[in-house]
Structures are given as structure tokens and as C-alpha cells.
Design an enzyme around this catalytic site. Structure first.
Site, PDB file in Angstrom:
ATOM      1  CB  SER A  82      -0.928   0.005   1.217  1.00 40.69           C
ATOM      2  OG  SER A  82      -0.194  -0.137   2.416  1.00 40.69           O
ATOM      3  CG  ASP A 247      -4.765   5.303   7.264  1.00 40.77           C
ATOM      4  OD1 ASP A 247      -3.793   6.017   7.584  1.00 40.77           O
ATOM      5  OD2 ASP A 247      -4.706   4.432   6.383  1.00 40.77           O
ATOM      6  CG  HIS A 250      -1.621   3.648   4.570  1.00 36.82           C
ATOM      7  ND1 HIS A 250      -2.819   3.140   5.019  1.00 36.82           N
ATOM      8  CD2 HIS A 250      -0.972   2.625   3.966  1.00 36.82           C
ATOM      9  CE1 HIS A 250      -2.897   1.860   4.694  1.00 36.82           C
ATOM     10  NE2 HIS A 250      -1.784   1.521   4.057  1.00 36.82           N
TER      11      HIS A 250
END
Length: 337
Positions: A82, A247, A250
């Protein structure tokens, strides 16, 4: 120094096990791993994570340079998880791939065709699939690839030797296809907020062990590495509101820019485009060291590049960073297969 030497021995054991097909539950033992997994589950509930689809940044960067030269565009590929995909930001221009494509275009004064096959949630065993996509028949192979992988291997308890083996195989395949490879090693999971003890200590130790072992595997497979863990760890801990995204897991746009500035010099150097000589400057703490020692030192000092010298030696460098240019808007349809 004793801690570095200990990490060097551990990294060499992992890399050796990877080369010979070993696995193992991990270096901290079953009981400690059990504690880690319990804490990870609790942390995930608190941190949350992001289910957003990362913005697509594929396309041509530095297109204006194409009007000044008849040289073909450079081709940059991105693989990994990610972080490589750019999860956590909402604009393509804020992803690490877009930032590096723009930086590479500015330094080379050539257009750069960028393609990203990274997958959020991916572990190192997904790299085989990603390499197949990157080298698929009918597409023009990349000149250089950046791989960012490892965080999910730690949190999902993949044996470190297995993790390094998958990464090393991916690097060898890309190198065999004529592609330069730069790997951003496992980030410091101990910096994720809110993550508490004992997970913070265990996650940091596992992250650094894996980063050092990744470096050995990558160097011995013909690639280069840039350590991200200790570079981002203290900065993320000190400024979590700015460098973490919504979040809390990240990176934010500024966090990705910090990582991209660390990778850009090595990315350009792999193509012979960086203005520094390929030899150590002792005054800057650089040197030619046994590969496992270089790997251990890099894991403890972020932004450090490790590249192969004459086996079994490696060059440890601290390249001077430059401010990244703003990533331009790209048109995915402008990339020719």
C-alpha cells in the site's frame, strides 16, 4: 557497535536461510510472536486503516522535455504494497511514484513513463505476480523499478527468510530483464500511532531485522537499497499529525514526500544520473563494508543507500537530497505499451 554487529549476524542468518529455502517461525520465538499478534489485532482496531483505493498515477511525467530531445522516455515501474501504491492520499500527484517520476524527469531532462502494479495489503509472496505484470509480453520493460515491501510480512508473521527469498527472486528477474532495481526496505512499524508496548518494541526490532536481511538479499541479487525505517521512524514519531494520513497508519502527502526525497538520489544514481561519485566519502560516514555490516548500519540510519561493491563488500552512502519538483498532472493514456 555491538547492537549493529548483532543485527548483522541475524540478517546474515535470515539471508542464508532464504538462499537455501529455509523458513522458521521467526527470531523472537513463538511466545513473543503470539504477543505481537495479539497487540497487532488491538492496534488495527484502534488505527483503523484505510479501505480507499489509491489514486492512479500512471502516465507520462515531464512531457515538455520530449520537445527538446529525440531520446526515448525513461520507463519507471513501481511494485510493492500500500505504501508503494500511495494509499492514504487522494491526489495522484501526492503518491511516491508520481513524486519520483517527476523528480527523475527533472534530473534526466527526459519524459518518464510511469507504471504502478503495487497492491495494497500485498506481502512479498505477491511480488512474483507483480513482476509478471511488469514484464508482460507486449509491453516495453522498465528501465528502473522501485519496490517497497515488508510491513505486511511483519504484521502477518511471514517467516523472514521466506520474505527475503521472494524479494530476492523478484529483484533477480527484473535484473535479468535489463532493469535497474531500487528497494525501499521495511519501514519502522514501531512508529505507527497509536501502538503501545510491547508491540512498539517488538515491531521495531522485527522491522529492522527484516530491513537488514532484505538489504543483503537485494544486494546479492544485483539491486540497491534505501533504508526508510529509521529515517521515517523518528520523524513520524515527532510529527505524527503531519506525516501520518487520516487513518493514522499510512503516510500523509508530506510523509510520502519525505520517503521520496530519500529514494530519489539512489533511483537517479542507478541510471548514472546523480552528480555524486560512486565512491565513499569517509567524512560523511560512508565506506566499503562487509555486506551484512552495511545492511545492519543502514537499518539503523535512515536514508542510507547500500549498493554492491566487489563481493562480499558493499558501498554504504549517504547521498545528499534535493527538493522534489511538484508532480504534474498525468494522462494515463499517454503511455504507450
Amino acid at each position: 557497535m555491538p547492537m549493529t554487529m548483532s543485527r548483522a549476524r541475524v540478517a546474515r542468518r535470515i539471508a542464508t536461510a532464504a538462499a537455501f529455502g529455509g523458513g522458521g517461525v521467526g527470531l523472537l520465538g513463538v511466545a513473543t510472536v503470539g504477543v505481537l499478534l495479539t497487540e497487532v489485532r488491538l492496534a488495527r482496531r484502534t488505527v483503523g486503516g484505510s479501505s480507499d483505493i489509491p489514486p492512479c498515477a500512471d502516465g507520462r511525467y515531464g512531457a515538455a522535455f520530449g520537445h527538446r530531445t529525440d531520446r526515448p522516455p525513461l520507463r519507471l515501474g513501481f511494485l510493492g504494497d500500500s505504501t508503494a501504491a500511495g494509499q492514504g492520499v487522494h491526489r495522484a500527484s501526492q503518491t511516491p511514484g508520481a513524486l519520483l517520476a517527476s523528480g527523475l524527469a527533472a534530473l534526466s531532462e527526459l519524459p518518464v513513463d510511469f507504471r504502478n502494479v503495487a497492491l495494497p495489503g500485498a506481502q512479498s509472496d505477491d511480488l512474483e505476480r507483480q513482476v509478471e505484470l511488469m514484464l508482460a509480453a507486449g509491453t516495453e520493460g522498465p528501465d528502473v523499478c522501485v519496490i517497497m515491501i515488508g510491513a505486511n510480512d511483519v504484521t502477518h508473521r511471514m517467516p523472514p527468510a521466506q520474505s527475503v527469498r521472494h524479494l530476492s527472486e523478484a529483484v533477480r528477474r527484473l535484473r535479468a530483464a535489463g532493469c535497474e532495481v531500487v528497494v525501499g526496505t521495511c519501514p519502522d512499524l514501531g512508529s505507527v500511532e497509536p501502538v503501545y508496548q510491547p508491540l512498539r518494541w517488538v515491531a521495531r526490532r522485527l522491522s529492522r531485522q527484516l530491513a537488514a536481511a532484505q538489504t543483503i538479499g537485494v544486494i546479492e541479487s544485483g539491486g540497491r537499497t534505501v533504508s526508510l525505517g529509521d529515517l521515517l521512524g523518528p520523524e513520524f514519531e515527532a510529527r505524527p499529525r503531519e506525516l501520518f494520513g487520516p487513518d493514522n497508519y499510512h503516510p500523509s502527502a508530506e510523509g510520502y514526500a519525505t520517503a521520496a526525497m530519500a529514494v530519489l538520489p539512489t533511483l537517479c544514481a542507478s541510471l548514472g544520473l546523480w552528480p555524486e561519485e560512486e565512491r565513499p566519502e569517509p567524512a560523511r560516514g560512508e565506506g566499503i563494508l562487509p555486506v551484512e555490516q552495511a545492511a545492519a548500519e543502514a537499518a539503523s540510519e535512515g536514508g542510507t543507500e547500500v549498493t554492491a561493491s566487489r563481493a562480499p563488500w558493499a558501498l554504504l552512502k549517504h547521498r545528499r537530497r534535493r527538493q522534489l519538483p511538484a508532480a504534474e498532472t498525468t494522462d494515463p493514456s499517454s503511455v504507450t505499451p
